[in-house]
Design an enzyme around this catalytic site. Structure first.
Site, mmCIF file in Angstrom:
data_model
loop_
_atom_site.group_PDB
_atom_site.id
_atom_site.type_symbol
_atom_site.label_atom_id
_atom_site.label_comp_id
_atom_site.label_asym_id
_atom_site.label_seq_id
_atom_site.Cartn_x
_atom_site.Cartn_y
_atom_site.Cartn_z
ATOM 1 N N ASP A 1 15.152 -15.573 -3.474
ATOM 2 C CA ASP A 1 13.785 -16.040 -3.676
ATOM 3 C C ASP A 1 12.884 -14.950 -4.234
ATOM 4 O O ASP A 1 12.684 -13.903 -3.609
ATOM 5 C CB ASP A 1 13.199 -16.552 -2.359
ATOM 6 N N ASP B 1 18.502 -10.120 -3.632
ATOM 7 C CA ASP B 1 17.848 -11.203 -2.909
ATOM 8 C C ASP B 1 17.738 -12.392 -3.876
ATOM 9 O O ASP B 1 17.866 -12.222 -5.092
ATOM 10 C CB ASP B 1 16.467 -10.730 -2.455
#
Length: 217
Positions: free
Chosen positions: A45, A43
């Protein structure tokens, strides 16, 4: 998510970096003979970088002579050391992920609705003088809102790697649970990518591989 619920506001008044951002990081190669994933996905963020993009003023980004990438308000977008170090290890032509014949790939999957900002940041943030984060993944990057099941369906189609041979890191438990249901070894890393999360990911992947092998006998 230390900055609060994701909303359409430009950025919260304050946020703080996880201690993980400044902790010493020593990414170790996996044990010799251990099963290795063919694709490792991160991922973005608060897993690869922080602040999360919704907290920031956004593009156009600036980059100074030290390689620091900042938004229009002057806030730096920082990469977690364990994220950059583990990606370097995976791409090392003499390292275990490439020299063993695995030929492992790196990918990114993000649900942010700031896709344009994210892609521009990936081009600017560097693993070394010649390699950007974007270079590290090529076309194996999926950035759009919605379930990460769709991100991984696309990554499987692009890479040819089955879910069972993927490893995934994310700071949101719902994403870890959803992707894990596909058969991907999925690791929860609140507070960003860390050395501990990396080691847990490799250990869990190897254990899952042993269990699959035993089940086929």
């Amino acid at each position: 998510d230390r900055g609060g619920t994701k909303t359409k506001t430009r950025r919260p008044r304050t946020f703080s970096f996880s201690p993980t951002m400044d902790e010493p990081c020593f990414i170790k190669p996996p044990p010799e003979g251990a099963a290795l994933p063919r694709l490792v996905c991160y991922d973005l963020d608060d897993t690869v970088w922080f602040p999360e993009l919704y907290m920031m003023c956004g593009a156009p980004w600036s980059k100074d002579e030290l390689g620091r990438v900042t938004d229009t308000c002057g806030t730096e977008l920082r990469v977690y050391p364990a994220a950059s170090e583990s990606i370097r290890l995976m791409l090392d032509p003499d390292g275990p992920f490439q020299s063993s014949g695995v030929g492992a790939k790196v990918a990114f999957a993000s649900r942010t609705n700031r896709g344009k900002w994210a892609m521009e940041a990936l081009d600017l943030l560097r693993l070394d003088e010649g390699t950007s984060l974007r270079d590290a993944v090529g076309d194996l990057v999926e950035i759009f809102p919605g379930t990460k099941r769709k991100h991984f369906a696309s990554l499987r189609n692009k890479s040819g790697v089955p879910y069972s041979q993927m490893l995934f890191f994310d700071n949101e438990r719902i994403n870890v649970e959803e992707v894990g249901q596909l058969g991907v070894t999925s690791i929860y890393c609140p507070g960003g990518m860390s050395q501990g999360a990396w080691e847990k990911g490799l250990e869990t992947y190897a254990r899952n591989a042993r269990q699959r092998s035993a089940a086929r006998r």
